[in-house]
Design an enzyme around this catalytic site. Structure first.
Site, PDB file in Angstrom:
ATOM      1  CG  ASP A 250      21.411  -8.398 -16.019  1.00  0.00           C
ATOM      2  OD1 ASP A 250      22.398  -8.891 -16.613  1.00  0.00           O
ATOM      3  OD2 ASP A 250      21.416  -7.238 -15.588  1.00  0.00           O
TER       4      ASP A 250
HETATM    5  C1  BGC Z   1      24.704  -6.508 -16.410  1.00  0.00           C
HETATM    6  C2  BGC Z   1      24.180  -6.383 -17.819  1.00  0.00           C
HETATM    7  C3  BGC Z   1      25.159  -7.014 -18.784  1.00  0.00           C
HETATM    8  C4  BGC Z   1      25.384  -8.438 -18.379  1.00  0.00           C
HETATM    9  C5  BGC Z   1      26.318  -9.186 -19.296  1.00  0.00           C
HETATM   10  C6  BGC Z   1      25.136  -7.918 -16.068  1.00  0.00           C
HETATM   11  O1  BGC Z   1      25.818  -7.985 -14.858  1.00  0.00           O
HETATM   12  O2  BGC Z   1      23.725  -6.053 -15.503  1.00  0.00           O
HETATM   13  O3  BGC Z   1      23.966  -5.030 -18.119  1.00  0.00           O
HETATM   14  O4  BGC Z   1      24.680  -6.905 -20.083  1.00  0.00           O
HETATM   15  O5  BGC Z   1      25.937  -8.464 -17.073  1.00  0.00           O
HETATM   16  O6  BGC Z   1      27.627  -8.803 -19.127  1.00  0.00           O
END
Ligand code: BGC
Length: 723
Positions: A250
């Site tokens: 993530d």
């Molecule tokens: C989130 C994800 C997301 C990623 C990209 C993160 O902060 O937890 O769900 O896909 O950002 O934007």
């Protein structure tokens, strides 16, 4: 040698680490140079088709080996056309519609050059304080598995290399929804048995459905943050489940291993994430900075890097990017596609849940009312009705309730409008007077309240989930006028409505309904269509009840109406043992405000004759459960018929009810239909004390009905066949 193996054989270590690095595009020039120099394999957050095509040109024509880029974006509930938030889509209980929404999102986003979405989010969510419940498919492993798989099919299509297919991502693997106190990014502690029986099944279902990628969660799971959790990512995901594709971190979750206190520095974080099997690093550069040294010092092997890069290259190959890296847009930018809008309306319609309808207040009839007061900050706001995770849509293209109602009633009903409050959070009551005035002179007050988009989603958690700001006071003010109130709520989570319910005549819960929210809600309010949405999550009476979910364990002292004692009925200095001594709070009822699966209709459905085709079911066989459902009201309508079971005794205690099947059926008024469910004994399996997935012999209760609180029940017994 395959195409990918021979490509891999030509790559330098630097080029391989580049494939493992995903850049956020915050600097065009830097990104372009990195692409030319093979320092990047994927990009997040670039949606301009010309920029994307230029990046693909640099990657395929100006870098040494010409490897195309993965272009990722959070396409969560639509791209240009916005559908209800995922929790709202889950309320349709319609895998077909959910698949269609994902398919349209794939068509629209792939037209901009995007080839990878970070969806679906399939975290089991049992805490409505958590803002990300909005992005989830609710509290139930079965519903979440079915709908999540449908989303994957919609995004990925028949073949990943088709022009309009994009890779999906099962996220956030795993347990993220159990963040303590519903605070985002918080620690999770989930016993392995519960983890396997509740949190993992949707991820297993998506792996089986062929989801192309997985995302490791930010969260700390039982002391080992997932991004560095080799047990979860290697032993479970790759060894047990045989998942072949890449795992992406993530956002910044590799360097955050240091912040967690799990790693001493970023070198150690890169090492742990790599050991755990995180193939792509999102948005940070820990791999780029540290992997060369880790390899030089023999801490990470070249074979390991090759295995990881191989997965990434295979995904690019499956997406057809080596053949067609460029995108030619076929959709008009300024106008939304009318088929997409029709689907958006249909899904929004089926996602709305009718929670209350006393004295048949709804549907409204143009013939019976001559004036309607529309009140509330969300009645005419094309931005807020879209909900969280919307980056690529134009709010000006939304149709609001106010606009749709005016269009629908024409001159036949006099529609007046007052916001009452500036926003859903406002505490300034200056607008109350105006709202009260229009309510006084109207036949019905239609209040459109709830939460603005920003109050749910990532990092948008609330400790109190009542209607925010002074909205309850606004309801009280309108209630005092004596005009009947129809309340429509747009929100990203369940709202605690216990205090509000007695003041209003009808409640339609619309989630954040998306671009076509206005027409969908209007047609429901005026009876053009019948409400058929069902809650994908339990609605608590107050936050003190959380976590509250239907598939709870029975405990040794379950609460019951017979033993429940309300705090106000306790005598002064009552002896300790005079109370019910059951699993309940004194100051609130033990039941939820609305159970999982609940949703009213304008018609009434009657369920009878529940039967099993055999009482004794051998392990390895099917059992058929049938019921007759009749539409005994006056409206043609769809109904979601739900099947629940209870395994009465288990080597590990089993929930009091578990959803095992559902069917959305259309039944005209006055008609009946026999509904058949077929359940195989494998579907009754659960992880036992040895963490083995097994069906145990014994008695099962089975219910069919219109929500999880249904009473119509029969039973069957699972037996081990004697030879
Ligand atoms: C989130 C994800 C997301 C990623 C990209 C993160 O902060 O937890 O769900 O896909 O950002 O934007």
């Amino acid at each position: 040698m395959s195409f990918v193996s021979s490509l891999l054989a030509q790559m330098t270590l630097k080029e391989k680490i580049g494939q493992m690095s995903q850049f956020n595009n915050d600097d065009d020039e830097k990104l372009e140079n990195s692409v030319k120099n093979d320092d990047v394999g994927s990009v997040i957050n670039e949606v301009n088709i010309d920029v994307i095509n230029e990046l693909q040109r640099l990657a395929t024509q100006e870098s040494r080996l010409g490897i195309p880029l993965l272009i990722g974006r959070d396409v969560i509930h639509g791209f240009n056309t916005i559908f209800p938030i995922p929790l709202g889509q889950a309320a349709t209980w319609s895998p077909e519609l959910v698949e269609t929404c994902a398919n349209i999102a794939a068509i629209e986003s792939s037209n901009s050059g995007i080839n990878w979405t970070f969806a679906p989010m399939i975290d089991i969510s049992r805490d409505p304080r958590w803002g990300r419940i909005a992005e989830s498919l609710g509290e139930d492993p079965y519903l979440c598995s079915v709908l999540g798989s449908a989303m994957v099919n919609g995004f990925q299509g028949e073949n990943l290399s088709d022009k309009n297919s994009i890779a999906a991502c099962a996220k956030h693997f795993a347990g993220y929804g159990a963040s303590e106190s519903g605070r985002d990014y918080n620690t999770t502690n989930i016993p392995e048995n519960e983890f396997r029986n509740v949190y993992l099944p949707p991820f297993k279902a998506l792996a089986d459905a062929g989801v192309s990628t997985f995302m490791a969660s930010f969260s700390d799971l039982n002391g080992v943050p997932v991004t560095g959790n080799s047990w979860l990512l290697n032993d479970v995901l790759r060894e047990e489940w045989k998942y072949p594709g890449p795992v992406v971190s993530d956002w910044g979750s590799i360097p955050q291993l240091v912040t967690h206190g799990f790693c001493v520095d970023e070198e150690s974080a890169a090492f742990e994430a790599c050991q755990a099997g995180v193939d792509i690093e999102m948005a940070s550069d820990t791999y780029a900075k540290n992997l060369p040294l880790l390899i030089k010092n023999n801490k990470v092997s070249l074979e390991q890097i090759d295995t990881m890069v191989n997965r990434i290259l295979l995904l690019k190959f499956d997406l057809g990017l080596f053949d067609t890296p460029f995108t030619e847009s076929t959709l008009l930018e300024e106008k939304l596609n009318s088929n997409h809008l029709n689907v958006a309306k249909q899904v929004a319609t089926k996602s709305c849940v009718l929670l209350k309808n006393s004295k048949q207040t709804l549907p409204l009839s143009k013939a019976k009312i001559s004036s309607l007061a529309v009140i509330g900050p969300l009645a005419d706001d094309g931005y807020e009705q879209l909900g969280t995770w919307v980056f690529d849509a134009k709010p000006s293209q939304s149709i609001t309730c106010l606009n749709a109602i005016k269009k629908h009633v024409g001159d036949s009903v006099d529609v007046s409008f007052s916001k009452g409050l500036e926003t859903s959070r406002s505490i300034n009551q200056e607008g109350f007077n105006d709202a009260r005035q229009i309510a006084l002179s109207a036949d019905v007050a239609l209040m459109i309240l709830g939460e603005e988009a920003i109050l749910s989603g990532e990092a948008h958690c609330r400790s109190n989930i009542d209607l925010p700001g002074c909205q309850e006071q606004l309801i009280n003010a309108i209630y005092e006028t004596g005009t009947p109130i129809v309340l429509v709520i747009m929100a990203g989570r369940p709202i605690t409505l216990e205090k509000v319910l007695p003041k209003v005549d009808a409640v339609l819960f619309a989630w954040h309904p998306g671009t076509m929210g206005g027409p969908a809600i209007t047609e429901l309010l005026f009876g053009e269509t019948c409400p058929s949405g069902k809650l994908p999550v339990t609605f608590p009476r107050n936050v003190g009840q959380i976590p509250l979910y239907y598939s709870q364990k029975n405990t040794g002292r379950p609460a019951s109406d017979a033993t429940f004692v309300d705090i106000n009925d306790i005598k002064v200095r009552a002896p300790q043992t005079s109370l019910g001594m059951t699993c309940a709070h004194l100051d609130t009822h033990f039941s939820p405000l609305f159970p999982f699966g609940f949703g009213l209709s304008y018609t009434q459905f009657e369920y009878k004759n529940i039967k099993v085709n055999k009482h004794l079911v051998n392990i390895g066989e099917n059992v058929e459960i049938t019921v007759t459902i009749s539409n005994v009201g006056n409206f043609d309508s769809e109904e979601v018929v739900q099947l629940y079971i209870r395994d009465l005794v288990g080597s590990v205690t089993r929930p009091v009810k578990e959803l095992k099947g559902f069917q959305r059926v259309y039944l005209p008024a006055g008609q009946s239909e026999k509904i058949v469910f077929t359940v195989h004994t494998d579907e009754l399996a659960f992880y036992n004390r040895q963490m083995k997935l097994k069906t145990e012999a014994g008695l099962f209760n089975v219910w069919i009905g219109s929500n999880s609180d249904t009473e119509l029940k029969t039973e069957f017994e699972v037996v081990i066949q004697q030879d």
